[in-house]
Motif scaffolding. Structure first.
Motif, short mmCIF file in Angstrom:
data_model
loop_
_atom_site.label_atom_id
_atom_site.label_comp_id
_atom_site.label_asym_id
_atom_site.label_seq_id
_atom_site.Cartn_x
_atom_site.Cartn_y
_atom_site.Cartn_z
N CYS A 228 -8.76 23.41 17.88
CA CYS A 228 -9.43 23.96 19.06
C CYS A 228 -10.33 25.14 18.75
CB CYS A 228 -8.40 24.33 20.11
SG CYS A 228 -7.52 22.89 20.80
N MET A 232 -13.39 22.90 18.82
CA MET A 232 -12.89 21.59 19.27
C MET A 232 -13.24 20.51 18.24
SD MET A 232 -11.26 22.29 21.97
CE MET A 232 -11.06 23.91 22.74
N ARG A 374 -14.89 13.60 23.21
CA ARG A 374 -13.76 13.74 24.13
C ARG A 374 -12.51 13.22 23.46
NH1 ARG A 374 -11.06 10.34 27.92
NH2 ARG A 374 -12.51 8.62 27.63
N ALA A 380 -16.05 18.32 24.69
CA ALA A 380 -16.77 19.33 23.90
C ALA A 380 -18.18 18.86 23.58
CB ALA A 380 -16.01 19.64 22.62
N THR A 411 -20.33 25.99 20.64
CA THR A 411 -19.61 24.82 21.17
C THR A 411 -19.15 25.09 22.59
OG1 THR A 411 -18.86 24.09 18.98
CG2 THR A 411 -17.63 23.29 20.89
N TYR A 413 -17.07 23.74 25.79
CA TYR A 413 -15.95 22.81 26.00
C TYR A 413 -15.38 23.00 27.39
CZ TYR A 413 -12.50 26.54 25.65
OH TYR A 413 -11.76 27.67 25.90
#
Length: 459
Positions: A228, A232, A374, A380, A411, A413
């Motif tokens: 994460c 992600m 996903r 993300a 990124t 998300y």
């Protein structure tokens, strides 16, 4: 002074906020003003002046079934009438026994050892692994290996296996760094290479490393399916199967950190289920209590537990927390597990994720977006932008849209609570795209400024 401003100023004068450069919240011209929250319900956070914000990241990934869920609230009230807390050394109570039994039945792992947060769970698992090998007559096995980009917490022991430069470099003199092997991040695919082939390439590197270092290595620690904090980074389950095989071959423990990805985030109750494997140590936290109270747990095998079972105190696991196995937190966790069964959450999440995926299509196909991806209820997108502070700017525009979205670097998300409905999903998707457009407009404006100055100066 408005109610929100009052609480902002009081907080800035008294509270040191986590993982934050406090100057960004400065009262004069703050780059990202604090959001005072007065109450929360479902997917919404409410401030003191009537504004509300959709909690699209589940308050740092902890909330599963919405804020202030009536079932969890009722369980906590009932437990408070019975027992608030008792130390777990020399005592026990129904909530901790029942929770341990249920987690064991769900994971196939035995005795549960409790902490208060994810970093505590990492510390417990690492210490337990090294101590196990010492009790087994192999004290040399006290080193650890993690995956590039891995994040397992910010306490000193957890930082040893966390490969996020921002965290590692600040406290490097305090940390006994573990080794790092390549990540199976599917974004690293070469032309024509599948996610499974990327996973195999990373597993081959792991095999080579373990061949040379297994005698000194206690454990490999991995975040299953999604790294994460690395933006992600998602990988194929093949990597987990190979990691299990290699750890078995080299007599190295496999620690699975499901602190962020457990409890349905990836589409199955636990992410490692998709690889058909079992951990030697499984770390859980965040969603464990449905986002109500701090609690973490490490589950391990009967074989590991047996290595500590002895007449000598020094061979016992010498670790404790004052609030270990707190009855209120355990009762919240039991109520959360009940909700999975009562609401058929995993099946419903399939439909919710498909709805969100369709609504996110304009964002996923935006010309500045790369690697739209996903996994279960985690979405993300990597954004191409020259703004060094893209994430901060985006978060500010998201708040203006009524959304809590905090990109990790470039990124973006979303990890919303499972109870998000179709109307709220549409609000999230539309606002996420609008916030991106507003952020990129700032980038365009800053790029146009030098050109305008040059024209004005006659260049």
């Amino acid at each position: 002074m408005s109610p929100n401003d009052t609480w902002r100023q009081r907080s800035l004068a008294a509270v040191w906020h986590p993982c934050t450069q406090m100057k960004l919240h400065a009262p004069d011209g703050a780059a990202l003003p604090l959001v005072p929250v007065s109450k929360a319900e479902g997917v919404w956070l409410h401030d003191h002046e009537g504004r509300r914000y959709l909690d699209a990241i589940s308050s740092w990934w902890v909330n599963l079934f919405g804020h202030n869920h009536p079932s969890i609230r009722a369980a906590l009230k009932d437990q408070l009438d019975r027992l608030d807390h008792v130390m777990l050394a020399g005592f026990t109570h129904a909530p901790v026994v029942e929770l341990s039994e249920r987690l064991s039945a769900l994971t196939g792992l035995g005795h549960a050892f409790y902490g208060s947060d994810g970093a505590s769970a990492t510390e417990i698992a690492l210490k337990m692994s090294a101590h196990h090998w010492r009790n087994a007559g192999r004290p040399r096995k006290n080193r650890f290996v993690g995956v590039a980009g891995g994040y397992h917490g910010e306490t000193v022991g957890a930082l040893a296996v966390t490969d996020i430069a921002l965290f590692r470099e600040a406290y490097a003199p305090l940390v006994r760094l573990g080794a790092t092997v390549p990540s199976p991040d599917a974004r690293a695919a070469l032309p024509g290479e599948s996610a499974a082939e990327v996973a195999e390439r990373a597993a081959t590197a792991l095999a080579d490393w373990l061949e040379h270092h297994h005698e000194d290595t206690a454990a490999l620690i991995v975040e299953p399916l999604i790294q994460c904090a690395a933006g992600m980074a998602m990988h194929d389950p093949h990597y987990l199967r190979r990691a299990r095989e290699l750890c078995d071959r080299c007599h190295v423990h496999l620690v699975l950190d499901e602190i962020a990805v457990g409890f349905g985030r990836t589409g199955t109750l636990f992410a490692h289920e998709q690889a058909g494997i079992r951990a030697d140590f499984l770390c859980l936290s965040k969603g464990l209590t449905g986002g109500t109270l701090p609690l973490s747990v490490v589950l391990t095998t009967d074989a590991v537990y047996a290595a500590f079972y002895d007449d000598e105190v020094a061979r016992g696991f010498l670790h404790s927390h004052s609030y270990t196995g707190n009855p209120l937190a355990c009762r919240a966790a039991l109520a959360t597990l009940d909700l999975f069964e009562q609401t058929d959450a995993l099946r419903r999440n399939v439909s919710t994720a498909e709805t969100l995926n369709a609504l996110f299509e304009p964002l996923s196909t935006h010309p500045c977006v790369r690697h739209a991806r996903r996994q279960g209820m985690v979405f993300a997108w990597d954004v191409v932008s020259s703004l060094p502070d893209f994430g901060r700017r985006y978060a500010r525009h998201a708040l203006q849209q009524g959304l809590v979205l905090r990109p990790i670097g470039h990124t973006l998300y979303a990890m919303p609570p499972y109870v998000i409905n179709e109307e709220e999903s549409a609000f999230l998707a539309q606002g996420a795209l609008a916030a991106l457009q507003a952020t990129l407009a700032e980038e365009d404006a800053s790029a146009d400024a030098p050109a305008a100055e040059a024209v004005r100066d006659g260049v």
